[in-house]
Scaffold this motif. Structure first.
Motif, PDB file in Angstrom:
ATOM      1  N   ASP A  37      55.819 -71.074 -87.950  1.00 50.68           N
ATOM      2  CA  ASP A  37      56.464 -70.057 -88.786  1.00 50.68           C
ATOM      3  C   ASP A  37      55.837 -69.961 -90.167  1.00 50.68           C
ATOM      4  N   PRO A 179      62.809 -68.722 -86.080  1.00 51.01           N
ATOM      5  CA  PRO A 179      62.663 -69.483 -87.325  1.00 51.01           C
ATOM      6  C   PRO A 179      63.736 -70.550 -87.491  1.00 51.01           C
ATOM      7  N   ASP A 180      63.340 -71.676 -88.048  1.00 49.09           N
ATOM      8  CA  ASP A 180      64.242 -72.769 -88.413  1.00 49.09           C
ATOM      9  C   ASP A 180      64.564 -72.598 -89.901  1.00 49.09           C
ATOM     10  N   ALA A 181      65.836 -72.345 -90.227  1.00 49.05           N
ATOM     11  CA  ALA A 181      66.213 -72.020 -91.604  1.00 49.05           C
ATOM     12  C   ALA A 181      65.859 -73.140 -92.571  1.00 49.05           C
ATOM     13  N   ARG A 183      63.481 -75.532 -92.331  1.00 45.77           N
ATOM     14  CA  ARG A 183      62.036 -75.620 -92.535  1.00 45.77           C
ATOM     15  C   ARG A 183      61.534 -74.422 -93.324  1.00 45.77           C
TER      16      ARG A 183
END
Length: 422
Positions: A37, A179-181, A183
């Protein structure tokens, strides 16, 4: 201040304000943190910064006398809060420039050997040249900065071009997924460091021939050039270096190692490192010396620091900055593994500074659109600080102590005045 800077000189100083050691490690560090991402990280950081640029352009339109963000905060949040701006800026720069210069020194040490001795000598040379460029006068300094900035862009583009053939076909490594919030926020805080620095240009704007016209153009040109270069280097690194093997601080060296012959690779990456930090140090000594002069002229720092020489240079302010750089380098010489902490603390300090500026802007903004913009920026900046509050504490402490000292001084002066009147 003398209004002698042309638009090309302004672009060179704007580029120098944001360019620095960040380009040496942020492509790899954001890649390690953001993973696939990473392009979303850079996109989000860019979107966060665009409103900040709009805000800064507004600041220069209102305060084109060289007071910049300090002038905005003084009028928006009061003189006591504004009293913390010069010490905060100085603490950020006195930590960040020496730390970045040491990063550049590691690249030279890897190329020629010599270890920590070469790293520290390189850093000393960079801050020494920055002081010399600024003491030489506005006209000479601006020309030297233009040449150095042009060299920086040429070397950066060469690195991208030389590694693109190997990267072709591998760009799927940065195709974003879900997406990983967590990260994403951590990555944006890091990437934000790449763009931090335009506020430095607000203190130089008073020397533009036409600051209201040239400032936004210079800022936009530097923003586009630097941002595109950082994204291109990140993409090439992801496409060439296996994800599990990326060094978060020396990733750009790993990218350069794919260039043949090896001597060319070493020369390109070393030249890029040195050019980055030199152009950055030149611009920050320029801008911060003007901030010191402005703050001294307003009585927030000793009045003697407001003096200009016959070439319009605040010489005493330049020497003050140089002394701070030397103190940080002396500390780093006796402390192991402090460079990363210095850099992250610098980045968090910039976020605190922007938070104050946006709060001041929100209080002075006229019109719903500007107030909505300020509110959105406040939400984003608070979220960024929440992700790494520990590194923001020094900056918050500097502002709090300075504001408290200013308030106490004002009360003492008022008490003395009342006693004299009685």
């Amino acid at each position: 201040m003398q209004r002698t800077l042309s638009l090309p000189h302004g672009v060179a100083l704007a580029l120098g304000s944001i360019a620095g050691s960040g380009l040496l490690f942020l492509p790899s560090l954001t890649l390690v943190v953001g993973g696939r991402d990473v392009m979303l990280v850079w996109l989000a950081a860019t979107l966060v910064c665009l409103p900040v640029l709009f805000l800064l352009a507004d600041v220069v339109r209102e305060f084109d006398d060289g007071s910049g963000i300090e002038g905005l905060i003084a009028r928006g949040l009061g003189v006591h809060v504004a009293a913390g701006v010069p010490p905060l800026f100085l603490s950020i720069v006195m930590l960040g420039i020496p730390a970045g210069s040491l990063v550049a020194g590691t690249y030279l040490a890897e190329a020629v050997g010599g270890g920590r001795a070469v790293e520290h000598v390189t850093a000393l040379v960079i801050v020494g040249v920055a002081a010399g460029v600024n003491l030489a006068g506005i006209r000479i300094g601006a020309r030297l900065q233009l040449v150095t900035a042009g060299l920086l862009i040429a070397i950066g583009v060469a690195l991208v071009a030389l590694t693109s053939p190997d990267a072709a076909g591998g760009y799927g490594a940065v195709a974003p997924g879900a997406p990983d919030a967590g990260r994403l926020l951590s990555g944006v805080l890091l990437a934000f460091f790449a763009y931090a620095g335009f506020e430095n240009l607000t203190f130089i704007a008073g020397e533009f021939r036409n600051p209201r016209r040239d400032f936004p153009v210079a800022m936009a040109a530097a923003f586009a050039a630097y941002g595109l270069l950082a994204v291109a280097l990140t993409a090439n690194m992801a496409a060439i270096v296996p994800a599990g093997q990326i060094d978060e601080l020396a990733g750009l060296s790993q990218l350069a190692e794919t260039i043949e012959p090896a001597a060319l690779a070493t020369g390109v990456i070393t030249a890029l490192a040195l050019a980055l930090m030199q152009v950055n140090a030149n611009s920050w000594v320029w801008g911060m010396s003007r901030l010191v002069r402005s703050a001294a002229d307003a009585g927030r720092l000793p009045r003697s620091l407001a003096a200009l020489d016959d070439r319009g240079v605040p010489r005493r302010a330049v020497w003050l900055l140089s002394a701070g750089f030397l103190a940080t380098l002396a500390f780093a010489a006796f402390a192991e593994d402090v460079v990363t902490d210095l850099l992250v603390t610098t980045s968090a300090g910039f976020v605190v500074l922007y938070l104050l500026a946006v709060l001041a802007y929100a209080r002075r903004a006229r019109g719903a659109r500007r107030r909505i913009l300020a509110a959105l920026l406040l939400v984003v900046l608070v979220a960024l600080l929440a992700g790494d509050a520990a590194h923001a504490l020094p900056a918050i402490g500097v502002v709090g102590l300075s504001a408290g000292a200013s308030l106490a001084g004002a009360r003492r002066r008022r008490a003395v005045g009342e006693c004299a009147a009685a």
